[in-house]
Design a protein around this motif. Structure first.
Motif, mmCIF file in Angstrom:
data_model
loop_
_atom_site.group_PDB
_atom_site.id
_atom_site.type_symbol
_atom_site.label_atom_id
_atom_site.label_comp_id
_atom_site.label_asym_id
_atom_site.label_seq_id
_atom_site.Cartn_x
_atom_site.Cartn_y
_atom_site.Cartn_z
ATOM 1 N N LEU A 1 9.935 44.431 -56.870
ATOM 2 C CA LEU A 1 9.513 43.679 -55.700
ATOM 3 C C LEU A 1 9.837 42.191 -55.819
ATOM 4 C CD1 LEU A 1 6.060 45.323 -54.944
ATOM 5 C CD2 LEU A 1 8.230 45.690 -53.784
ATOM 6 N N ARG A 2 10.173 41.731 -57.007
ATOM 7 C CA ARG A 2 10.466 40.321 -57.200
ATOM 8 C C ARG A 2 11.891 39.957 -56.795
ATOM 9 N NH1 ARG A 2 8.038 39.250 -63.122
ATOM 10 N NH2 ARG A 2 5.946 39.966 -62.690
ATOM 11 N N ALA A 3 12.616 40.854 -56.249
ATOM 12 C CA ALA A 3 13.975 40.545 -55.822
ATOM 13 C C ALA A 3 13.926 39.453 -54.778
ATOM 14 C CB ALA A 3 14.635 41.795 -55.249
ATOM 15 N N GLY A 4 14.948 38.625 -54.763
ATOM 16 C CA GLY A 4 14.999 37.498 -53.849
ATOM 17 C C GLY A 4 14.987 37.937 -52.394
ATOM 18 N N ILE A 5 14.669 36.984 -51.540
ATOM 19 C CA ILE A 5 14.591 37.279 -50.111
ATOM 20 C C ILE A 5 15.950 37.705 -49.569
ATOM 21 C CG2 ILE A 5 14.935 34.888 -49.423
ATOM 22 C CD1 ILE A 5 12.619 37.319 -47.636
ATOM 23 N N TRP A 6 17.033 37.113 -50.107
ATOM 24 C CA TRP A 6 18.368 37.468 -49.626
ATOM 25 C C TRP A 6 18.750 38.874 -50.062
ATOM 26 C CZ3 TRP A 6 19.677 34.832 -45.743
ATOM 27 C CH2 TRP A 6 19.332 33.497 -45.638
ATOM 28 N N GLN A 7 18.338 39.262 -51.273
ATOM 29 C CA GLN A 7 18.609 40.626 -51.716
ATOM 30 C C GLN A 7 17.834 41.629 -50.880
ATOM 31 O OE1 GLN A 7 17.617 40.532 -55.863
ATOM 32 N NE2 GLN A 7 19.781 40.371 -56.472
#
Length: 125
Positions: free
Chosen positions: A55-61
């Protein structure tokens, strides 16, 4: 003609016999299916810290995944470019957006066309 009918009947009988007797599942294939099922079940029962790192993936990912990846982003970029192109230089059958917002060309321009030679010729004299 009778020979072909007899051959077709024999072929239909062979297909019917093949449908009636199912093929047994090989043992190595059953083992491979069960091992894949156990791996898939173990992946769905991941501990909480691993799930939090996903869930910590970046907003763009996250946005890229939600849209559908790079092919979908490429399609959106192409559609955006076409929209800008049509907005700036609309085809003859579409109304001009500048006229829709109330912009009109003023008639106080001294020259009918902005020909550089004409403008420079008038200023030099």
């Amino acid at each position: 003609m009778a020979d072909t009918d007899k051959a077709m009947q024999e072929l239909d009988d062979l297909f019917a016999a093949a449908r009636d007797t199912p093929a047994p599942l090989p043992a190595h294939l059953a083992k491979a299916i069960m091992s894949d099922a156990l791996i898939a079940r173990a992946e769905t029962q991941t501990p909480a810290p691993v799930a939090k790192t996903r869930l910590r993936a970046g907003i763009w990912q996250q946005l890229m995944v939600a849209i559908g990846g790079l092919p979908a982003v490429g399609g959106l970029a192409a559609a955006c470019a076409v929209g800008v192109w049509i907005g700036l230089a609309p085809p003859s059958f579409l109304p001009d957006p500048a006229q829709l917002v109330g912009y009109t060309e003023s008639t106080s321009v001294p020259y009918e066309s902005f020909n550089l030679a004409t403008v420079l010729g008038e200023e030099v004299q």
